[in-house]
Scaffold this active site. Structure first.
Site, short mmCIF file in Angstrom:
data_model
loop_
_atom_site.label_atom_id
_atom_site.label_comp_id
_atom_site.label_asym_id
_atom_site.label_seq_id
_atom_site.Cartn_x
_atom_site.Cartn_y
_atom_site.Cartn_z
N TYR A 161 -16.21 15.03 -15.79
CA TYR A 161 -16.64 13.65 -15.58
C TYR A 161 -17.72 13.66 -14.49
O TYR A 161 -17.47 14.21 -13.39
CB TYR A 161 -15.43 12.82 -15.18
CG TYR A 161 -15.73 11.37 -15.03
CD1 TYR A 161 -16.07 10.60 -16.13
CD2 TYR A 161 -15.69 10.75 -13.79
CE1 TYR A 161 -16.37 9.25 -16.00
CE2 TYR A 161 -15.97 9.40 -13.65
CZ TYR A 161 -16.32 8.65 -14.75
OH TYR A 161 -16.60 7.33 -14.62
N LYS B 257 -8.74 4.79 -19.40
CA LYS B 257 -9.07 5.29 -20.73
C LYS B 257 -7.86 5.18 -21.67
O LYS B 257 -7.37 4.10 -21.88
CB LYS B 257 -9.61 6.72 -20.61
CG LYS B 257 -10.62 6.90 -19.47
CD LYS B 257 -11.88 6.07 -19.64
CE LYS B 257 -12.74 5.98 -18.38
NZ LYS B 257 -13.11 7.23 -17.76
N ARG C 231 0.84 -1.21 0.00
CA ARG C 231 0.00 0.00 0.00
C ARG C 231 0.87 1.26 0.00
O ARG C 231 0.51 2.30 -0.54
CB ARG C 231 -0.96 0.02 1.21
CG ARG C 231 -1.76 1.33 1.30
CD ARG C 231 -2.98 1.23 2.24
NE ARG C 231 -2.65 0.65 3.51
CZ ARG C 231 -1.97 1.26 4.50
NH1 ARG C 231 -1.57 2.51 4.35
NH2 ARG C 231 -1.72 0.64 5.63
N ASP D 254 -7.75 17.55 -15.05
CA ASP D 254 -8.03 16.16 -15.42
C ASP D 254 -7.72 16.05 -16.92
O ASP D 254 -8.44 16.60 -17.75
CB ASP D 254 -9.50 15.82 -15.12
CG ASP D 254 -9.86 14.38 -15.46
OD1 ASP D 254 -9.18 13.77 -16.32
OD2 ASP D 254 -10.84 13.86 -14.89
C1 LIG Z 1 -13.42 7.75 -16.48
C2 LIG Z 1 -13.03 9.08 -16.02
C3 LIG Z 1 -12.73 9.35 -14.67
C4 LIG Z 1 -12.87 8.30 -13.58
O1 LIG Z 1 -12.06 7.20 -13.79
P1 LIG Z 1 -12.39 5.69 -13.29
O2 LIG Z 1 -11.18 4.96 -13.70
O3 LIG Z 1 -13.63 5.26 -13.97
O4 LIG Z 1 -12.58 5.76 -11.81
C5 LIG Z 1 -12.31 10.62 -14.34
N1 LIG Z 1 -12.20 11.60 -15.27
C6 LIG Z 1 -12.49 11.38 -16.58
C7 LIG Z 1 -12.35 12.49 -17.56
C8 LIG Z 1 -12.91 10.12 -17.00
O5 LIG Z 1 -13.20 9.91 -18.28
#
Ligand SMILES: *Cc1c(COP(=O)(O)O)cnc(C)c1O
Length: 395
Positions: free
Chosen positions: A113, A210, A60, A185
């Site tokens: 998101y 992604k 962790r 982000d």
């Molecule tokens: C999918 C996504 C998230 C969250 O990610 P997870 O892996 O599903 O927890 C955050 N920001 C954006 C822009 C995303 O597309």
């Protein structure tokens, strides 16, 4: 940041921060599937806890496979260090928890998101944190909302799913002037198309689920800081809150990231052909793609991104009634949420990814009921065009 860095992104995604396995010379970083690490003796254990010995203690807190991924991603984004997290949302909540205090205020991109906004409005609000999610492309509005307790500017650009852009250099100037932290982000662009830290951001985060992993088979996230003090603060919170990444997961993402440059380039080529095709189609009412000269921020896209990406959003003349028929009729594109995988994915944000955002706020953010989001994958564009064509025929 330790580790090798190269000139070309094609090389960096494969080799940056990577060493061959020191024991047997394995070219692929081994999966250190262990929860704990044995100390040679009591003094070594004490030294590791005191930070006098940099060796590993407990997964962790840190693990060599996870560290190899973190070193790679820190170099790709140009940060001082990276923290891999269990999911993208663990990256978001680590940032919120580490950088906000009781009664702090955040200004964020309205079309971000969905859960990044929902967790703020339903969970962090319980601890007295307040937030304004607005159209952050309007910087005058952002500045008017800054209060003495504002701590974070939380930006998603291109925004999800509207593909509205926010000027990152201007946000960085605003953050500096008012002593705020700028968090971006960068999931939609990946570090290959946009490097927010170079434009003045303090922290970048990604859902690795992604583009970076890119194979629709792992969830994960990462937080990358520009400076050491902020990195340490985020690291402390992540280790205590426990949203760290598992080594097996890290190994899969390391495998995915090696083809990031190839995938991003191929998918982007497909999107560059499909966006004008959709825009010219008689059944399509509108298309939003930063690479189209008709995109209201096409010039800004050119100045802060090195490519326009592979996300397209559009609406049909028949509204969502027609859109629903279309997404039910696609055969090659999968009707699925998520994005950035090698396979093309199509979805309807108002009833799917952004269903948790109240209708009024959703529409205020530009996420209209007719909006369809297409994540272009790496298939041959002639097959994708044929699939969209036959689905549009049925709409
Ligand atoms: C999918 C996504 C998230 C969250 O990610 P997870 O892996 O599903 O927890 C955050 N920001 C954006 C822009 C995303 O597309």
């Amino acid at each position: 940041m330790k580790g090798k860095t190269f000139r070309s992104p094609y090389t960096n995604v494969i080799h940056a921060g990577q060493e061959h396995d020191p024991q047997f010379g394995g070219v692929s970083v081994p999966i250190y599937q262990t929860s704990t690490f044995a100390f040679r003796d009591a003094d070594q254990g004490a030294d590791r806890f005191a930070g006098r010995d940099a060796g590993y203690i407990y997964t962790r807190i840190g693990n060599p496979t996870t560290k190899a991924l973190e070193d790679n991603l820190a170099i790709l984004e140009g940060g001082c260090g990276a923290l891999a997290t269990a999911t993208g949302m663990a990256a978001v909540t680590t940032v919120y928890t580490a950088l906000l205090d009781k009664d702090s205020h955040l200004i964020g991109t309205a079309a971000c998101y969905g859960p990044s906004r929902t967790v703020m409005e339903t969970e962090f609000s319980r601890f007295g944190v307040t937030a304004d999610f607005i159209d952050t492309s309007d910087l005058g509005h952002v500045e008017r909302l800054i209060r003495p307790n504002t701590r974070l500017l939380y930006i998603e650009t291109p925004a999800n799913p509207t593909l509205i852009l926010t000027d990152l250099r201007a946000c960085a100037r605003l953050a500096k002037k008012h002593n705020l932290l700028l968090v971006v982000d960068n999931t939609f662009s990946s570090p290959l198309l946009q490097r927010p830290l170079d434009l003045g951001a303090d922290v970048v985060l990604h859902s690795l689920t992604k583009f970076i992993n890119g194979h629709s088979d792992v969830v994960g996230g990462v937080v990358i800081a520009r400076e050491e003090a902020l990195f340490k603060k985020l690291q402390k919170v992540l280790r205590l809150m426990g949203g760290t990444m598992d080594p097996h997961q890290a190994w899969l993402v390391l495998r995915g990231v090696k083809t990031l440059a190839l995938r991003v380039e191929k998918a982007q080529q497909g999107a560059a052909e499909l966006a004008p095709y959709l825009a010219a189609h008689p059944k399509v009412a509108w298309v939003n793609y930063p690479g189209l000269p008709s995109h209201p921020q096409h010039e800004l896209a050119k100045s802060q991104m090195s490519g326009f990406g592979s996300m397209i959003c559009f609406g049909l003349k028949g509204g969502y009634g027609a859109g629903k028929k279309m997404i039910n009729a696609v055969k090659l594109c999968a009707l699925a949420v998520s994005l950035g995988g090698i396979e093309s994915l199509i979805q309807h944000p108002a009833s799917m990814t952004h269903a948790g955002v109240p209708k009024e706020e959703r529409e205020g953010a530009g996420i209209t009921d007719d909006l369809i989001r297409l994540s272009v994958g790496c298939e041959g564009v002639e097959d994708l065009r044929a699939d969209l064509e036959q689905a549009l025929d049925k709409a």
